[in-house]
Design a protein around this motif. Structure first.
Motif, mmCIF file in Angstrom:
data_model
loop_
_atom_site.group_PDB
_atom_site.id
_atom_site.type_symbol
_atom_site.label_atom_id
_atom_site.label_comp_id
_atom_site.label_asym_id
_atom_site.label_seq_id
_atom_site.Cartn_x
_atom_site.Cartn_y
_atom_site.Cartn_z
ATOM 1 N N GLU A 1 57.048 -4.293 60.176
ATOM 2 C CA GLU A 1 55.719 -3.778 60.523
ATOM 3 C C GLU A 1 54.952 -3.364 59.274
ATOM 4 O OE1 GLU A 1 56.294 -0.604 63.254
ATOM 5 O OE2 GLU A 1 56.628 -1.921 64.985
ATOM 6 N N ARG A 2 55.653 -2.657 58.355
ATOM 7 C CA ARG A 2 54.982 -2.217 57.131
ATOM 8 C C ARG A 2 54.574 -3.416 56.275
ATOM 9 N NH1 ARG A 2 58.745 2.207 57.674
ATOM 10 N NH2 ARG A 2 60.363 1.087 56.525
ATOM 11 N N THR A 3 55.448 -4.427 56.219
ATOM 12 C CA THR A 3 55.117 -5.637 55.455
ATOM 13 C C THR A 3 53.913 -6.338 56.064
ATOM 14 O OG1 THR A 3 57.417 -5.962 54.785
ATOM 15 C CG2 THR A 3 55.979 -7.872 54.668
ATOM 16 N N LEU A 4 53.901 -6.438 57.396
ATOM 17 C CA LEU A 4 52.780 -7.082 58.080
ATOM 18 C C LEU A 4 51.487 -6.315 57.857
ATOM 19 C CD1 LEU A 4 51.741 -9.274 59.974
ATOM 20 C CD2 LEU A 4 52.405 -7.822 61.912
ATOM 21 N N ALA A 10 46.285 -5.983 55.350
ATOM 22 C CA ALA A 10 45.306 -5.272 54.530
ATOM 23 C C ALA A 10 44.896 -6.106 53.320
ATOM 24 C CB ALA A 10 45.872 -3.926 54.079
ATOM 25 N N GLU A 11 45.881 -6.765 52.683
ATOM 26 C CA GLU A 11 45.592 -7.606 51.529
ATOM 27 C C GLU A 11 44.725 -8.794 51.930
ATOM 28 O OE1 GLU A 11 45.477 -9.199 47.721
ATOM 29 O OE2 GLU A 11 46.011 -7.191 48.429
ATOM 30 N N LEU A 12 45.013 -9.377 53.100
ATOM 31 C CA LEU A 12 44.220 -10.512 53.582
ATOM 32 C C LEU A 12 42.794 -10.081 53.889
ATOM 33 C CD1 LEU A 12 44.148 -13.474 54.447
ATOM 34 C CD2 LEU A 12 44.910 -12.753 56.720
ATOM 35 N N GLU A 13 42.638 -8.910 54.501
ATOM 36 C CA GLU A 13 41.301 -8.405 54.795
ATOM 37 C C GLU A 13 40.521 -8.156 53.509
ATOM 38 O OE1 GLU A 13 42.000 -4.985 57.171
ATOM 39 O OE2 GLU A 13 42.263 -6.130 59.035
ATOM 40 N N ARG A 14 41.216 -7.576 52.501
ATOM 41 C CA ARG A 14 40.548 -7.333 51.220
ATOM 42 C C ARG A 14 40.141 -8.650 50.560
ATOM 43 N NH1 ARG A 14 41.432 -7.856 46.227
ATOM 44 N NH2 ARG A 14 43.526 -8.674 46.580
ATOM 45 N N SER A 15 41.055 -9.626 50.601
ATOM 46 C CA SER A 15 40.767 -10.929 49.996
ATOM 47 C C SER A 15 39.612 -11.627 50.704
ATOM 48 C CB SER A 15 42.024 -11.802 50.047
ATOM 49 O OG SER A 15 41.767 -13.082 49.515
ATOM 50 N N ASN A 16 39.612 -11.546 52.041
ATOM 51 C CA ASN A 16 38.527 -12.172 52.807
ATOM 52 C C ASN A 16 37.192 -11.503 52.515
ATOM 53 O OD1 ASN A 16 40.207 -14.030 53.989
ATOM 54 N ND2 ASN A 16 40.459 -12.889 55.902
#
Length: 208
Positions: free
Chosen positions: A114-117, A122-128
């Motif tokens: 869960e923490r990894t996901l 969060a990283e994907l949202e920041r990148s997007n």
């Protein structure tokens, strides 16, 4: 027995909170954590304090923690605890003798997943967000020079087309069409960078 083979730590305490039954995983984990072997009629307070002291909690802090734990003992709601680096889900149910049976399940792998996901999301949202910002800025900055190119091409076409031969007029048309397509591509890029930003524009679509 089946209960000893289960990957769940099971224990039964009577109404006086003394240990009456436990399975092998419960006893093995307690001894591994504290260095103390469980025994019948072992008080809940003794076991709790042994766990606390095993992880370096001071006597004063142990007393405070025990007061909180004692107050929460009768709360039979499922609880998530972090014990010795493990994430545990504890389920408790009352028994006919006034005691409680508890089952502790190690959910560390689930919690790590869960923490990894969450971190990857969060990283994907920041990148997007960065990509959308870049696309918006880039498309916005490209519009002005392209608009200038289109304007001068139109001036050439309107003012000098009679001086062009057929091949020059063909080249001029190609250039103007290219500028028009490029303008449309930039508009589409800007629209794409804003996609999903306004929740009021979202709509349901059939998946069949």
């Amino acid at each position: 027995s089946i209960i000893d083979a289960m990957p769940v730590e099971v224990a039964h305490r009577d109404r006086s909170r003394r240990l009456k039954f436990w399975n092998i995983p419960f006893g093995a984990r307690f001894q591994e954590d504290t260095g103390i072997a469980v025994r019948e009629d072992m008080p809940h307070e003794e076991m709790f304090l042994a766990r606390m002291q095993a992880i370096g909690i001071s006597h004063y802090e142990c007393d405070e923690a025990w007061e909180e734990a004692a107050l929460a003992y009768d709360d039979l709601q499922p609880r998530e605890l972090h014990i010795n680096g493990r994430d545990m889900l504890v389920l408790r149910t009352p028994t006919s003798d006034g005691g409680v049976v508890s089952a502790a399940i190690d959910v560390s792998r689930v919690k790590r997943a869960e923490r990894t996901l969450e971190a990857r999301t969060a990283e994907l949202e920041r990148s997007n967000a960065e990509l959308a910002q870049f696309a918006h800025i880039a498309s916005h900055d490209l519009q002005e020079p392209l608009r200038t190119i289109g304007s001068y091409l139109k001036l050439l076409h309107d003012g000098y087309q009679n001086q062009f031969d057929d091949q020059a007029r063909l080249f001029m048309r190609f250039a103007m069409d290219g500028a028009t397509r490029m303008q449309q591509l930039i508009k589409d890029l800007m629209a794409y960078s804003k996609a999903g930003a306004d929740p009021t524009l979202r709509t349901s679509v059939p998946l069949y």
